[in-house]
Design an enzyme around this catalytic site. Structure first.
Site, PDB file in Angstrom:
ATOM      1  N   ALA A  65       0.558  -1.141   0.244  1.00 55.34           N
ATOM      2  CA  ALA A  65      -0.081   0.028   0.015  1.00 55.34           C
ATOM      3  C   ALA A  65       0.959   1.259  -0.193  1.00 55.34           C
ATOM      4  O   ALA A  65       2.083   0.989   0.468  1.00 55.34           O
ATOM      5  CB  ALA A  65      -0.992   0.052   1.308  1.00 55.34           C
ATOM      6  N   GLY A 110       0.451  -5.229   0.875  1.00 58.63           N
ATOM      7  CA  GLY A 110      -0.663  -5.462  -0.100  1.00 58.63           C
ATOM      8  C   GLY A 110      -0.513  -6.122  -1.394  1.00 58.63           C
ATOM      9  O   GLY A 110      -1.460  -6.611  -2.157  1.00 58.63           O
ATOM     10  N   GLU A 113      -0.807  -9.824  -0.465  1.00 59.89           N
ATOM     11  CA  GLU A 113      -2.100 -10.065  -0.475  1.00 59.89           C
ATOM     12  C   GLU A 113      -2.901  -9.983  -1.651  1.00 59.89           C
ATOM     13  O   GLU A 113      -3.924 -10.902  -1.964  1.00 59.89           O
ATOM     14  CB  GLU A 113      -2.754  -9.010   0.479  1.00 59.89           C
ATOM     15  N   GLU A 133       4.355  -5.679   7.311  1.00 62.05           N
ATOM     16  CA  GLU A 133       3.400  -4.735   7.835  1.00 62.05           C
ATOM     17  C   GLU A 133       4.005  -4.377   9.476  1.00 62.05           C
ATOM     18  O   GLU A 133       3.881  -3.331   9.995  1.00 62.05           O
ATOM     19  CB  GLU A 133       2.222  -5.223   7.943  1.00 62.05           C
TER      20      GLU A 133
END
Length: 259
Positions: A65, A110, A113, A133
């Site tokens: 992200a 992300g 993911e 993260e």
């Protein structure tokens, strides 16, 4: 279709979706997530699209992200971002067409993911993976704590999420996170070959198989195989089933109509 952060093209039924923020290593921001959501909706409705391939421009697949954007979020805003990303990735996971992640470089946070929400993951030899993260004081919020253990097992998922360790394509293959590793210059050719192989099969059967796998994984085994039996029975009413069996008996190539 034209977007600011994503390139989209349909090549004979293969939708190539390329993340195009190379200056930010293709990191997801809110705008890019919105564009991705639009693309999935469009591809779902476009009958000419048979398979989707996702990749990244430059040396990164998706490097997570957008940290600069995330750094400004308060608690409720963070929750909204988590729910938005999860909703978009569920769209990817559940689109009624096969999806292939052609992972050309960094697939972190992300990005990892997102790759896990695709059906099949093909990695370049230079790809890097991780859920880092915890190094930022947060946890994976777009499905990482749920999809990673389902793919590689609880223990390994805890190890990689707790440590934030970045690992290479060979390790990703060893633990079952990716299905293939190929040379960088063969990545897109391999993804397209897989897409064409899938496209040669009965489209309705592939769609039903995807639904049976995805839905069955959220059930106990007995319920899952019962779901499978219903999907199996439904396939017998499809024109493609009659064409497929006829082609087999007549020793010819099947001509599936997707019905």
């Amino acid at each position: 279709m034209k977007f600011k952060n994503i390139l989209y093209e349909n090549n004979d039924g293969i939708a190539l979706v390329t993340m195009n923020r190379p200056e930010a290593l293709n990191a997801f921001n809110k705008e890019t997530l919105g564009e991705l959501s639009e693309i999935i909706d469009f591809a779902e409705q476009d009958a000419s699209v048979k398979v989707l391939i996702f990749t990244g421009q430059g040396k990164s697949f998706i490097a997570g992200a957008d940290i600069a954007e995330m750094s400004k979020l308060e608690v409720l805003e963070g929750r909204d971002v988590a729910l938005k990303g999860q909703a978009v990735f569920f769209k990817v996971e559940n689109i009624g067409k096969p999806t292939i992640a052609a992972i050309n470089g960094f697939a972190l946070g992300g990005g990892c993911e997102f790759a896990m929400s695709c059906d099949i993951r093909i990695a370049s030899e230079f790809a890097k993976f991780g859920q880092p993260e915890v190094s930022l004081g947060i946890i994976p919020g777009w499905g990482g704590t749920q999809r990673l253990p389902r793919l590689i097992g609880k223990g390994l998922a805890k190890y990689y999420i707790y440590t934030g360790e970045i690992f290479n394509a060979e390790e990703a293959y060893r633990i079952g996170l990716v299905e293939k590793i190929v040379k960088a210059d063969e990545l897109m050719t391999t993804a397209q070959t897989i897409a064409k192989t899938i496209m040669s099969k009965a489209p309705v059967a592939v769609k039903m198989a995807k639904g049976s796998i995805n839905n069955g994984l959220s059930m106990d085994l007995k319920s899952g195989v019962a779901y499978e039996a219903e999907a199996y029975a439904t396939s017998f009413g499809c024109a493609d089933r009659m064409e497929g069996t006829a082609a087999f008996m007549e020793k010819r190539k099947a001509n599936f109509a997707g019905k």
